[in-house]
Write an enzyme that holds these catalytic residues in place. Structure first.
Site, PDB file in Angstrom:
ATOM      1  N   GLU A  91      18.081  -3.304   0.240  1.00 21.06           N
ATOM      2  CA  GLU A  91      16.783  -3.851   0.635  1.00 21.06           C
ATOM      3  C   GLU A  91      15.970  -4.304  -0.561  1.00 21.06           C
ATOM      4  O   GLU A  91      16.008  -3.677  -1.605  1.00 21.06           O
ATOM      5  CB  GLU A  91      15.954  -2.756   1.313  1.00 21.06           C
ATOM      6  CG  GLU A  91      16.364  -2.496   2.712  1.00 21.06           C
ATOM      7  CD  GLU A  91      15.700  -1.253   3.259  1.00 21.06           C
ATOM      8  OE1 GLU A  91      14.486  -1.087   3.067  1.00 21.06           O
ATOM      9  OE2 GLU A  91      16.413  -0.458   3.880  1.00 21.06           O
ATOM     10  N   CYS A 336      10.975   2.734   2.883  1.00 27.18           N
ATOM     11  CA  CYS A 336      12.011   2.532   1.879  1.00 27.18           C
ATOM     12  C   CYS A 336      13.387   2.993   2.402  1.00 27.18           C
ATOM     13  O   CYS A 336      13.575   4.147   2.729  1.00 27.18           O
ATOM     14  CB  CYS A 336      11.578   3.389   0.695  1.00 27.18           C
ATOM     15  SG  CYS A 336      12.554   3.262  -0.743  1.00 27.18           S
TER      16      CYS A 336
HETATM   17  N1  SAH Z   1      13.652   7.002  -6.887  1.00 27.73           N
HETATM   18  C1  SAH Z   1      12.469   6.454  -7.470  1.00 27.73           C
HETATM   19  C2  SAH Z   1      12.117   5.061  -7.012  1.00 27.73           C
HETATM   20  C3  SAH Z   1      12.348   4.662  -5.589  1.00 27.73           C
HETATM   21  S1  SAH Z   1      11.259   5.255  -4.346  1.00 27.73           S
HETATM   22  C4  SAH Z   1      11.313   7.406  -7.261  1.00 27.73           C
HETATM   23  O1  SAH Z   1      11.495   8.463  -6.694  1.00 27.73           O
HETATM   24  O2  SAH Z   1      10.231   7.113  -7.731  1.00 27.73           O
HETATM   25  C5  SAH Z   1       9.722   4.452  -4.605  1.00 27.73           C
HETATM   26  C6  SAH Z   1       8.552   5.300  -4.150  1.00 27.73           C
HETATM   27  O3  SAH Z   1       8.476   5.355  -2.710  1.00 27.73           O
HETATM   28  C7  SAH Z   1       8.629   6.746  -4.621  1.00 27.73           C
HETATM   29  O4  SAH Z   1       7.373   7.167  -5.067  1.00 27.73           O
HETATM   30  C8  SAH Z   1       9.040   7.454  -3.352  1.00 27.73           C
HETATM   31  O5  SAH Z   1       8.756   8.807  -3.410  1.00 27.73           O
HETATM   32  C9  SAH Z   1       8.263   6.684  -2.304  1.00 27.73           C
HETATM   33  N2  SAH Z   1       8.692   6.863  -0.923  1.00 27.73           N
HETATM   34  C10 SAH Z   1       9.927   7.013  -0.437  1.00 27.73           C
HETATM   35  N3  SAH Z   1       9.912   7.161   0.896  1.00 27.73           N
HETATM   36  C11 SAH Z   1       8.628   7.080   1.276  1.00 27.73           C
HETATM   37  C12 SAH Z   1       7.963   7.154   2.532  1.00 27.73           C
HETATM   38  N4  SAH Z   1       8.629   7.362   3.661  1.00 27.73           N
HETATM   39  N5  SAH Z   1       6.613   7.027   2.537  1.00 27.73           N
HETATM   40  C13 SAH Z   1       5.935   6.822   1.385  1.00 27.73           C
HETATM   41  N6  SAH Z   1       6.495   6.735   0.179  1.00 27.73           N
HETATM   42  C14 SAH Z   1       7.829   6.878   0.113  1.00 27.73           C
END
Ligand code: SAH
Length: 350
Positions: A91, A336
């Site tokens: 994605e 995400c």
């Molecule tokens: N692995 C890395 C980058 C990818 S995730 C990290 O952990 O930062 C990008 C951001 O989206 C991260 O802050 C992650 O915690 C957040 N994220 C993932 N799923 C989410 C959700 N369902 N709601 C809100 N933020 C989310």
């Protein structure tokens, strides 16, 4: 066959010399690939035919293939599901902000970090993406939308610091003087907090912004939603991001997904304040509050607007800069990793 989009200029040069072509061809090839984004070797007009043919025998110029496209009717945000040459899907998101068009790209197919609220990690890690596949997401989105991308966030699926070498190569490729020449200041790398890798990244002395996915401010609470917290204590994570700031002078931002009843209370405001303002170690930090995007596999929900606002005001009263992240493309939401997962599940049902 190797994708030419993965290669840095010095690697192309090695190939050019090995094939007994003059060295100056290197820059021309690199520009066709990284600046003009061509998809066909025949389009490389200033190269002799034999060189074009040799290139097409040794390399591909494959881009991620569009599988699905979702366009928000609210704010023009677009989400893309791309298919890679081995059939895996990833994605990417295209967002229009006042400061420029921003691409949110994936760095891995899936993820192994296991954060409780995240859809990307539900079926684990399939494989790392190559630097060319990261760049390819940007090139493909520009070609499809017809709009230029000036900012890149590594916040799609995957943990960038778990794919360190390719992510670094990607940063060098996209910000190199020859080629796209995107300013490193316009790149944000988000990590769940892999301490030794944050330190290694700091030593590279790049100009990129580091974002730390914090989501909870005590080890105890963080362990409940982020398995990485069992591996690295918050005090070590904070030392590492402080070191990043010292080395690069770049402000660090903290991602904080607000989850109703888990990390959104008064005591969480206090714990977050304590963490970021410990005596003598204050450094320019910025907190991004994100209402958690619910995924259907887990029963996490976001607090209401009022509670989020109260959380923000609590932090501000304690002198901590924060913003509530504007929701982009809420009508095509899907957290995400959710698009890829939905497409997979649909196929299984077929
Ligand atoms: N692995 C890395 C980058 C990818 S995730 C990290 O952990 O930062 C990008 C951001 O989206 C991260 O802050 C992650 O915690 C957040 N994220 C993932 N799923 C989410 C959700 N369902 N709601 C809100 N933020 C989310």
């Amino acid at each position: 066959m190797q994708n030419l989009r993965d290669l840095e200029e010095n690697e192309i040069e090695a190939w050019v010399l090995e094939q007994h072509f003059p060295k100056y061809r290197t820059k021309q090839i690199f520009q066709w690939v990284q600046e003009k984004d061509v998809e066909d070797f025949q389009a490389m007009e200033n190269l002799p035919k034999d060189l074009r043919e040799k290139l097409s025998k040794d390399f591909t110029l494959t881009l991620p293939k569009l599988y699905r496209r979702y366009v928000s009717q609210i704010d023009g945000t677009e989400k893309f599901l791309f298919e890679l040459s081995d059939g895996h899907r990833i994605e990417s998101v295209f967002m229009e902000y006042r400061h420029g068009n921003t691409a949110c790209i994936s760095t891995q197919v899936g993820c192994k970090m296991g954060c409780a609220f995240c859809a990307s990690t539900l079926s684990g890690l399939a494989r790392n993406l190559s630097s060319g596949e990261m760049l390819g997401q940007i090139v493909a989105m520009e070609k499809i939308t017809g709009k230029k991308i000036s900012n890149v966030v590594l916040m799609g699926s995957g943990e960038p610091l778990d794919n360190y070498d390719e992510v670094l190569r990607f940063i060098r490729l996209i910000s190199g003087k020859t080629g796209r020449n995107l300013s490193q200041r316009n790149i944000t790398l988000s990590t769940c907090g892999i301490v030794p890798k944050i330190r290694e990244l700091a030593e590279e002395e790049l100009g990129i912004t580091l974002a730390l996915s914090l989501h909870a401010s005590t080890d105890e609470k963080r362990k409940k939603i982020m398995p990485i917290a069992y591996r690295y204590a918050l005090s070590d994570v904070m030392d590492a991001v402080r070191f990043y700031f010292q080395k690069t002078g770049r402000r660090v931002s903290f991602e904080y997904a607000l989850v109703l009843g888990i990390n959104d209370g008064e005591e969480d405001v206090l714990a977050l304040t304590k963490l970021l303002k410990k005596k003598g170690v204050h450094f320019p930090a910025h907190v991004n509050l994100i209402p958690v995007n619910p995924i259907k596999e887990r029963d996490f929900t976001a607090p209401d607007r009022k509670k989020i606002q109260r959380f923000k005001e609590g932090l501000e009263k304690n002198g901590i800069a924060c913003t509530i992240r504007r929701e982009m493309g809420s009508d095509i939401s899907g957290a995400c990793g959710q698009l890829r997962r939905d497409a997979e599940l649909e196929e299984r049902e077929d």
